[in-house]
Design a protein around this motif. Structure first.
Motif, PDB file in Angstrom:
ATOM      1  N   VAL A   1     -14.086 -33.002 -16.300  1.00  9.11           N
ATOM      2  CA  VAL A   1     -13.357 -34.249 -16.068  1.00  9.11           C
ATOM      3  C   VAL A   1     -14.254 -35.404 -16.476  1.00  9.11           C
ATOM      4  O   VAL A   1     -15.399 -35.506 -16.047  1.00  9.11           O
ATOM      5  CB  VAL A   1     -12.887 -34.370 -14.601  1.00  9.11           C
ATOM      6  N   ALA A   2     -13.741 -36.275 -17.360  1.00 12.07           N
ATOM      7  CA  ALA A   2     -14.538 -37.387 -17.885  1.00 12.07           C
ATOM      8  C   ALA A   2     -14.722 -38.497 -16.851  1.00 12.07           C
ATOM      9  O   ALA A   2     -15.768 -39.143 -16.802  1.00 12.07           O
ATOM     10  CB  ALA A   2     -13.896 -37.944 -19.157  1.00 12.07           C
ATOM     11  N   LEU A   3     -13.685 -38.770 -16.049  1.00  8.66           N
ATOM     12  CA  LEU A   3     -13.744 -39.786 -14.990  1.00  8.66           C
ATOM     13  C   LEU A   3     -14.051 -41.190 -15.512  1.00  8.66           C
ATOM     14  O   LEU A   3     -14.673 -41.985 -14.822  1.00  8.66           O
ATOM     15  CB  LEU A   3     -14.785 -39.402 -13.922  1.00  8.66           C
ATOM     16  N   VAL A   4     -13.602 -41.532 -16.717  1.00 10.50           N
ATOM     17  CA  VAL A   4     -13.798 -42.896 -17.205  1.00 10.50           C
ATOM     18  C   VAL A   4     -12.541 -43.754 -17.035  1.00 10.50           C
ATOM     19  O   VAL A   4     -12.637 -44.970 -16.859  1.00 10.50           O
ATOM     20  CB  VAL A   4     -14.261 -42.924 -18.675  1.00 10.50           C
TER      21      VAL A   4
ATOM     22  N   GLU B   1      -9.655 -32.572 -17.807  1.00 13.98           N
ATOM     23  CA  GLU B   1      -9.224 -32.144 -19.140  1.00 13.98           C
ATOM     24  C   GLU B   1      -9.200 -30.621 -19.242  1.00 13.98           C
ATOM     25  O   GLU B   1      -8.388 -30.049 -19.978  1.00 13.98           O
ATOM     26  CB  GLU B   1     -10.148 -32.702 -20.217  1.00 13.98           C
ATOM     27  N   ILE B   2     -10.094 -29.965 -18.526  1.00 17.16           N
ATOM     28  CA  ILE B   2     -10.181 -28.506 -18.509  1.00 17.16           C
ATOM     29  C   ILE B   2     -10.249 -28.068 -17.057  1.00 17.16           C
ATOM     30  O   ILE B   2     -10.968 -28.663 -16.254  1.00 17.16           O
ATOM     31  CB  ILE B   2     -11.433 -28.001 -19.266  1.00 17.16           C
ATOM     32  N   GLY B   3      -9.521 -27.001 -16.721  1.00 20.40           N
ATOM     33  CA  GLY B   3      -9.603 -26.491 -15.359  1.00 20.40           C
ATOM     34  C   GLY B   3      -8.358 -25.735 -14.966  1.00 20.40           C
ATOM     35  O   GLY B   3      -7.258 -26.016 -15.463  1.00 20.40           O
TER      36      GLY B   3
ATOM     37  N   LYS C   1     -18.464 -47.116 -16.767  1.00 23.71           N
ATOM     38  CA  LYS C   1     -19.392 -46.481 -15.823  1.00 23.71           C
ATOM     39  C   LYS C   1     -18.765 -45.319 -15.082  1.00 23.71           C
ATOM     40  O   LYS C   1     -19.462 -44.424 -14.609  1.00 23.71           O
ATOM     41  CB  LYS C   1     -19.931 -47.516 -14.847  1.00 23.71           C
ATOM     42  N   GLY C   2     -17.436 -45.289 -14.950  1.00 25.55           N
ATOM     43  CA  GLY C   2     -16.772 -44.144 -14.361  1.00 25.55           C
ATOM     44  C   GLY C   2     -16.217 -44.378 -12.969  1.00 25.55           C
ATOM     45  O   GLY C   2     -15.995 -45.513 -12.534  1.00 25.55           O
ATOM     46  N   PHE C   3     -15.996 -43.267 -12.262  1.00 26.66           N
ATOM     47  CA  PHE C   3     -15.440 -43.307 -10.907  1.00 26.66           C
ATOM     48  C   PHE C   3     -16.391 -44.037  -9.969  1.00 26.66           C
ATOM     49  O   PHE C   3     -17.561 -43.687  -9.845  1.00 26.66           O
ATOM     50  CB  PHE C   3     -15.203 -41.878 -10.409  1.00 26.66           C
TER      51      PHE C   3
ATOM     52  N   PHE D   1     -19.744 -42.060 -11.112  1.00 34.00           N
ATOM     53  CA  PHE D   1     -19.790 -40.687 -11.595  1.00 34.00           C
ATOM     54  C   PHE D   1     -19.000 -40.552 -12.895  1.00 34.00           C
ATOM     55  O   PHE D   1     -17.927 -41.159 -13.043  1.00 34.00           O
ATOM     56  CB  PHE D   1     -19.189 -39.733 -10.564  1.00 34.00           C
ATOM     57  N   ARG D   2     -19.541 -39.737 -13.792  1.00 34.17           N
ATOM     58  CA  ARG D   2     -18.877 -39.475 -15.070  1.00 34.17           C
ATOM     59  C   ARG D   2     -19.163 -38.044 -15.521  1.00 34.17           C
ATOM     60  O   ARG D   2     -20.154 -37.435 -15.133  1.00 34.17           O
ATOM     61  CB  ARG D   2     -19.397 -40.425 -16.155  1.00 34.17           C
ATOM     62  N   ASP D   3     -18.305 -37.549 -16.390  1.00 36.02           N
ATOM     63  CA  ASP D   3     -18.557 -36.344 -17.198  1.00 36.02           C
ATOM     64  C   ASP D   3     -19.057 -35.171 -16.358  1.00 36.02           C
ATOM     65  O   ASP D   3     -20.151 -34.632 -16.578  1.00 36.02           O
ATOM     66  CB  ASP D   3     -19.561 -36.664 -18.306  1.00 36.02           C
ATOM     67  N   ILE D   4     -18.239 -34.752 -15.403  1.00 37.04           N
ATOM     68  CA  ILE D   4     -18.582 -33.597 -14.571  1.00 37.04           C
ATOM     69  C   ILE D   4     -18.054 -32.335 -15.240  1.00 37.04           C
ATOM     70  O   ILE D   4     -16.861 -32.228 -15.546  1.00 37.04           O
ATOM     71  CB  ILE D   4     -18.006 -33.760 -13.162  1.00 37.04           C
ATOM     72  N   GLN D   5     -18.961 -31.383 -15.482  1.00 35.27           N
ATOM     73  CA  GLN D   5     -18.604 -30.149 -16.177  1.00 35.27           C
ATOM     74  C   GLN D   5     -19.165 -28.957 -15.410  1.00 35.27           C
ATOM     75  O   GLN D   5     -20.277 -29.006 -14.888  1.00 35.27           O
ATOM     76  CB  GLN D   5     -19.165 -30.157 -17.602  1.00 35.27           C
ATOM     77  N   ILE D   6     -18.379 -27.886 -15.364  1.00 37.16           N
ATOM     78  CA  ILE D   6     -18.813 -26.640 -14.717  1.00 37.16           C
ATOM     79  C   ILE D   6     -18.612 -25.487 -15.699  1.00 37.16           C
ATOM     80  O   ILE D   6     -17.563 -25.394 -16.367  1.00 37.16           O
ATOM     81  CB  ILE D   6     -18.027 -26.387 -13.420  1.00 37.16           C
ATOM     82  N   TYR D   7     -19.615 -24.632 -15.794  1.00 33.02           N
ATOM     83  CA  TYR D   7     -19.600 -23.496 -16.713  1.00 33.02           C
ATOM     84  C   TYR D   7     -19.602 -22.196 -15.923  1.00 33.02           C
ATOM     85  O   TYR D   7     -20.039 -22.138 -14.768  1.00 33.02           O
ATOM     86  CB  TYR D   7     -20.817 -23.551 -17.637  1.00 33.02           C
ATOM     87  N   ASN D   8     -19.147 -21.125 -16.566  1.00 34.63           N
ATOM     88  CA  ASN D   8     -19.035 -19.835 -15.883  1.00 34.63           C
ATOM     89  C   ASN D   8     -20.348 -19.061 -15.851  1.00 34.63           C
ATOM     90  O   ASN D   8     -20.463 -18.061 -15.143  1.00 34.63           O
ATOM     91  CB  ASN D   8     -17.946 -18.982 -16.531  1.00 34.63           C
ATOM     92  N   LYS D   9     -21.338 -19.491 -16.605  1.00 36.56           N
ATOM     93  CA  LYS D   9     -22.651 -18.854 -16.625  1.00 36.56           C
ATOM     94  C   LYS D   9     -23.729 -19.925 -16.607  1.00 36.56           C
ATOM     95  O   LYS D   9     -23.481 -21.076 -16.925  1.00 36.56           O
ATOM     96  CB  LYS D   9     -22.816 -17.968 -17.867  1.00 36.56           C
TER      97      LYS D   9
END
Length: 607
Positions: A20-23, A29-31, A267-269, A587-595
């Motif tokens: 989520v970009a949060l701008v 966007e993905i999830g 700057k974001g959320f 807060f901006r550009d929060i990303q989570i990966y599976n590995k």
């Protein structure tokens, strides 16, 4: 060839499973679960890319630096609704679904001749200043030119438009309301019209106060969508990461996307704890007590939600200013913020004076380089650097130590004096949007009248199902702190109960990635001191071999515990998941990966 295909099919490269970009929106966007949950059961405020202040209502998600558009009208695509009134030989003929310029519904309106047959919607009498109304209109049954009127409140305006049945036009009118009363906006025929049928839809009314460019923004529907609407959690509101590119010629709007807003500005959320403005009449100096006989010109500068009064010292034989009694709770350091703009004075003074102890708790001397203020603080200090706003306004933040709550404390402004309290100087200052807090760092400005105003904490969360794995993964997030004051703030958390949780937090000295299992903490830490208004990228990795945290190009100490990470049904941004330890920042550009990332990749992201 087969080996290459096998490598692709069985790649171990981390895959992004949440982003989520949060701008300008909180919708991911993905999830697997993209929609946010957000609570803040009170109003707040936020600045856009121009430094224009906006009041945001209960439940609305704030995005600092984004362009915010709000449609004030209700049922913008359903003129058949009862909120729309008819007058003087006009009638609503029929609602026609999917007949609008982009598939919206439209209402057929019959103007049966006569004097200004009209359809209109009332709006709040409290609204004043520049307001823009716009409507999509086309003729239903004639192909020649027709004359219509658009208006905001009591100022009709005639425009000639040439329309054919297949041509929609978006018409605009701007009016500057100097006083409220019986406010409405509408569209009507002209006295010379015969019986004309027109289609009307996509009505919009915008409050343009303080905006540098006065023209209609993108159309935003109301009473049509459901939460989270456009990712801001408020009906009729949408935020954009680019400027308004619309143009207007002869009151006809041509829509186009404007240039991108600078990434540094987006700057974001905007996350915050609960805060209270205890300064009454925060932007109404007429209700402050006079020192001498200063001249007050109310609302001399409009910065959207913020307004500034002009306070003028015209005497060379007496000190002139204004004071407001502040009722603090608890002793110690407090924070004060206000907005100023240069007028005729070359030097001004804002101070907190403890009359019981005959002591100045802070003194803020203001001089100018052109239109830019120079701030010199005695006793106290600047809590954080000043912020440049729209229309050459500046917001100032002061940290004031050693306040004694039981004493009588006056917040005072002298438009043409220094800390020496000069009597012979004269001149004016634009001053307002004053906020005084019992806390040690500033929150977004809250307008007050005769009592204090509270804004609750911002709580943003997402479901975790499909968005994060307890066995392995990486989290990447960007955060910008907005105060120099040291505090403990949680950047991310998933809280099950007091004994089981996973979290990322800082305390002014270290950044910690914590797994708490059955009451025992398993921590990965890295030294982390932050500079105010600096954006940091933070990475946390975990797998069956343990976990680590990375910040500012440094790998922290490892945690080798191999138990699963504690992931509950939701994950929170900017708090501990249990209604506490809220961050004050963006807060901006929060990303989570599976590995988990390789260390080299994680380090590179944080530099």
């Amino acid at each position: 060839m087969r080996a290459a295909k096998r490598n692709i099919l069985f790649s171990t490269k981390p895959k992004k499973i949440f982003s989520v970009a949060l701008v300008s929106s909180a919708i991911a966007e993905i999830g697997a679960n993209k929609n946010p949950t957000f609570t803040r059961a009170t109003a707040s405020s936020v600045y856009d890319f121009e430094g224009h202040g906006w009041q945001i209502n209960s439940g609305e998600i704030p995005f600092y630096g984004a362009r915010r558009v709000k449609n004030i009208l209700s049922y913008s695509e359903d003129v058949s609704n009862a909120v729309w009134n008819t007058y003087q030989f006009s009638e609503k003929v029929q609602y026609i679904p999917n007949s609008g310029p982009n598939g919206e519904g439209s209402e057929e309106i019959k103007f049966n001749g006569g004097s200004f047959a009209q359809i209109f919607q009332p709006f709040s009498d409290a609204l004043k200043g520049n307001l823009t109304c716009s409507y999509f209109v086309k003729s239903k049954n004639i192909s020649s030119s027709i004359k219509l009127k658009l208006w905001v409140s009591a100022s009709p305006y005639s425009i000639d438009i040439s329309v054919i049945p297949s041509s929609w036009k978006r018409l605009e009118f701007i009016n500057n309301l100097t006083s409220g009363g019986g406010n409405n906006t509408g569209i009507s025929n002209n006295v010379s019209n015969n019986s004309d049928d027109v289609l009307v839809t996509c009505a919009q009314l915008e409050d343009q106060q303080g905006n540098l460019i006065l023209r209609s923004s993108e159309y935003i529907p109301t009473n049509k969508l459901s939460a989270p609407y456009y990712g801001v959690n408020a009906d009729g509101v949408k935020c954009f990461s680019y400027q308004n590119g619309n143009t207007v010629s002869s009151n006809v709007v041509t829509e186009a996307q404007g240039v991108a807003i600078s990434d540094a500005v987006l700057k974001g959320f905007q996350c915050k704890p609960q805060h209270i403005n205890i300064c009454t009449y925060s932007q109404d100096l007429t209700n402050w007590t006079s020192i001498g006989a200063p001249t007050i010109t109310a609302i001399s500068q409009n910065n959207g939600y913020e307004t500034l009064d002009k306070i003028d010292d015209t005497s060379v034989i007496e000190l002139q200013g204004k004071r407001n009694t502040i009722a603090f709770t608890g002793d110690g350091t407090k924070v004060i913020s206000f907005t100023i703009k240069k007028d005729t004075a070359t030097a001004s003074l804002v101070r907190l004076y403890d009359s019981t102890a005959a002591t100045v708790r802070f003194g803020c001397d203001i001089t100018w380089t052109g239109t830019v203020p120079n701030i010199s603080v005695s006793t106290g200090a600047e809590e954080k650097p000043k912020i440049a706003l729209v229309n050459s306004c500046y917001r100032i933040f002061i940290s004031c130590p050693s306040v004694v709550a039981a004493n009588t404390n006056y917040l005072e402004v002298y438009p043409s004096a220094t800390n020496l309290l000069d009597i012979t100087n004269t001149g004016a200052l634009l001053f307002g949007a004053v906020q005084v807090q019992n806390s040690t760092y500033s929150g977004p400005y809250l307008k007050t009248t005769n009592s204090a105003v509270t804004s609750n904490a911002s709580v943003l969360s997402y479901l975790t199902t499909g968005n994060i794995k307890s066995s392995s993964g990486s989290i990447v997030l960007k955060f910008e702190n907005i105060t120099d004051i040291t505090y403990t703030g949680y950047l991310w958390s998933s809280y099950t109960d007091a004994n089981n949780s996973t979290s990322i937090f800082f305390d002014g000295t270290n950044l910690t990635f914590r797994k708490r299992v059955a009451g025992t903490n398993y921590d990965s830490t890295v030294a982390f001191t932050y500079a105010v208004h600096t954006r940091y990228t933070i990475v946390c990795n975990w797998s069956s071999s343990g976990a680590n945290v990375f910040a500012k190009g440094v790998k922290g100490t490892s945690n080798t515990n191999n138990s699963l990470f504690q992931i509950s049904s939701s994950m929170h941004i900017g708090n501990d998941g249990n209604s506490g330890n809220h961050c004050s920042g963006y807060f901006r550009d929060i990303q989570i990966y599976n590995k988990k990332f390789k260390d080299s990749k994680a380090l590179a992201l944080t530099i």
